[in-house]
Design a protein around this motif. Structure first.
Motif, short mmCIF file in Angstrom:
data_model
loop_
_atom_site.label_atom_id
_atom_site.label_comp_id
_atom_site.label_asym_id
_atom_site.label_seq_id
_atom_site.Cartn_x
_atom_site.Cartn_y
_atom_site.Cartn_z
N UNK A 60 52.47 -48.53 68.22
CA UNK A 60 51.19 -48.86 67.58
C UNK A 60 50.22 -47.77 67.95
N UNK A 61 49.28 -47.51 67.07
CA UNK A 61 48.28 -46.48 67.33
C UNK A 61 46.94 -46.88 66.77
N UNK A 62 45.93 -46.13 67.17
CA UNK A 62 44.59 -46.36 66.63
C UNK A 62 43.70 -45.18 66.93
N UNK A 63 42.79 -44.90 66.02
CA UNK A 63 41.83 -43.84 66.27
C UNK A 63 40.61 -44.04 65.37
N UNK A 64 39.54 -43.37 65.74
CA UNK A 64 38.41 -43.21 64.84
C UNK A 64 37.99 -41.75 64.91
N UNK A 65 36.79 -41.44 64.54
CA UNK A 65 36.39 -40.03 64.50
C UNK A 65 36.34 -39.38 65.88
N UNK A 66 36.21 -40.20 66.94
CA UNK A 66 36.02 -39.62 68.27
C UNK A 66 36.88 -40.27 69.36
N UNK A 67 37.94 -40.96 68.99
CA UNK A 67 38.81 -41.56 70.00
C UNK A 67 40.23 -41.67 69.45
N UNK A 87 65.74 -43.64 60.86
CA UNK A 87 65.43 -44.54 61.98
C UNK A 87 65.17 -45.97 61.52
N UNK A 88 65.30 -46.22 60.20
CA UNK A 88 65.05 -47.56 59.64
C UNK A 88 63.66 -48.05 60.01
N UNK A 89 62.68 -47.22 59.70
CA UNK A 89 61.28 -47.53 59.96
C UNK A 89 60.88 -48.79 59.21
N UNK A 90 60.20 -49.70 59.89
CA UNK A 90 59.81 -50.97 59.27
C UNK A 90 58.61 -51.55 60.00
N UNK A 91 57.94 -52.48 59.32
CA UNK A 91 56.76 -53.13 59.89
C UNK A 91 57.16 -54.40 60.60
N UNK A 92 56.78 -54.51 61.87
CA UNK A 92 56.89 -55.76 62.60
C UNK A 92 55.61 -56.57 62.42
N UNK A 93 55.41 -57.54 63.29
CA UNK A 93 54.23 -58.41 63.18
C UNK A 93 53.14 -57.93 64.12
N UNK A 94 52.66 -56.72 63.86
CA UNK A 94 51.62 -56.14 64.71
C UNK A 94 51.96 -54.75 65.19
N UNK A 95 53.23 -54.37 65.10
CA UNK A 95 53.67 -53.03 65.49
C UNK A 95 54.61 -52.49 64.41
#
Length: 389
Positions: A330-337, A309-317
């Motif tokens: 984009x994703x995000x998590x911590x221990x409870x979210x 899929x030609x995975x690469x880093x954009x400028x924030x995504x």
């Protein structure tokens, strides 16, 4: 890594124009109508993974299509989730911050390719106040090669956070600009550049340039007392409950409080490119730095792979090539979210998923596919538990 790719002017605009032309010519497969799981089916998959609360939004043609919420923001009190329930933004803070930084670049206030020793009034290692303590880099001159573009693309060479290191020290684990390694430290460093180099208050700039622009009335880079009437507590993998953390210090790496209604407005606006020049919006979702790691975490694990899929880093995504055309997430998590956003440029479509329960990550892939259709999203890179090997 072709280092020159960091500094080729006009490449994002040219790529975007070429891709747009191809899609307009009918080279992409037809899109199926935007769909969503029925309420009973969402409830079923939530119960399967014991997810307490879930919020979903879909975007089509750059406009919010639907916002739905399920379950509880506090199960013990029987308090239901609503579209205005305040949830932890975690690392979804970073693309919002990146969008603000790109506005500064558009205005000529920040050169994305300038080295840090030209952007800061003092040498980086002379800053020694937490969370902006860079004394550990005093004997490593490689910091001088760092640029805002590298930091936006997680190419600074830092691990995620210094507190995770055995000795708690900050160090460059790769030459700047040579490989992707997710790093909250890199975004905190860019916050220092904005605040110390440009003399701007990141909290105020985010409010003015992003949250107010998109009508995000219950989103902030720090805790606000008016959030208390409708805020979600968090649930860990073992079901343990944690009260919503009240963050009073602005952190570009992850201090945003937000709601699903506000995130829907944000990502619709980003998809449209509101507030940015077209070429800058294209640069946001252009793959600047190829990704070869098998998984996102740990950042410097051995064993590279080649992603078709030609995975690469954009400028924030993070960008990839989907069967429908250019795509990013984009994703995000911590221990409870947990939170995740998946966007397809064709049709200007996104699915946005937020939860006050980290176990929701187990259902994000099927919710994403149900909403947008079959995809080439590298889910096993984002979620290592999906990799059978």
């Amino acid at each position: 890594m072709r280092l020159g790719a960091w500094r080729v002017p006009g490449v994002p605009a040219l790529l975007a124009a070429a891709l747009t032309a191809l899609l307009a010519a009918g080279c992409a497969p037809p899109l199926r109508p935007l769909q969503s799981l029925s309420d009973p089916e969402v409830g079923r998959v939530m119960r399967r993974e014991q997810v307490q609360g879930l919020a979903l939004a879909t975007i089509e043609n750059g406009q919010v299509a639907k916002v739905r919420v399920f379950g509880m923001r506090n199960a013990a009190l029987g308090s239901p989730m609503t579209p205005d329930t305040v949830l932890v933004g975690a690392a979804l803070t970073q693309p919002a911050f990146a969008y603000m930084v790109l506005q500064l670049a558009d205005e000529g206030r920040l050169d994305l390719d300038a080295p840090l020793d030209r952007l800061l009034p003092r040498p980086l290692p002379s800053y020694r106040l937490r969370p902006f303590d860079y004394g550990d880099l005093a004997d490593d001159a490689r910091w001088r090669a760092l640029t805002p573009r590298m930091l936006l693309a997680h190419g600074g060479g830092f691990a995620n956070f210094r507190r995770l290191a055995p000795d708690g020290r900050l160090r460059l684990q790769a030459d700047p600009g040579t490989r992707y390694a997710y790093s909250g430290e890199g975004y905190m460093l860019l916050q220092l550049v904005v605040e110390q180099g440009l003399g701007l208050d990141v909290g105020r700039e985010m409010q003015r340039r992003v949250f107010d622009r998109f009508g995000m009335r219950r989103t902030s880079m720090h805790w606000r007392p008016d959030f208390a009437d409708n805020v979600a507590d968090g649930y860990a993998f073992d079901g343990a409950v944690q009260p919503h953390e009240r963050r009073y210090r602005v952190r570009a790496a992850g201090s945003m409080d937000t709601t699903i209604a506000d995130q829907a407005r944000l990502w619709a606006g980003i998809m449209r490119g509101d507030g940015l020049r077209p070429d800058t919006r294209a640069a946001f979702a252009t793959g600047w730095l190829p990704i070869a790691s098998r998984h996102q975490f740990p950042a410097f694990a051995p064993g590279d792979t080649e992603w078709p899929q030609k995975l690469a880093a954009g400028l924030g995504v993070v960008t990839f090539e989907d069967r429908t055309g250019p795509a990013w997430f984009a994703g995000g998590h911590d221990d409870t979210s947990a939170g995740f956003v998946l966007c397809l440029e064709t049709g200007q479509r996104c699915v946005v998923m937020l939860s006050n329960d980290v176990r929701a990550e187990r259902i994000f892939p099927e919710l994403g596919r149900q909403a947008l259709g079959p995809d080439d999203m590298p889910w096993s890179w984002a979620f290592a538990w999906m990799d059978p090997s």
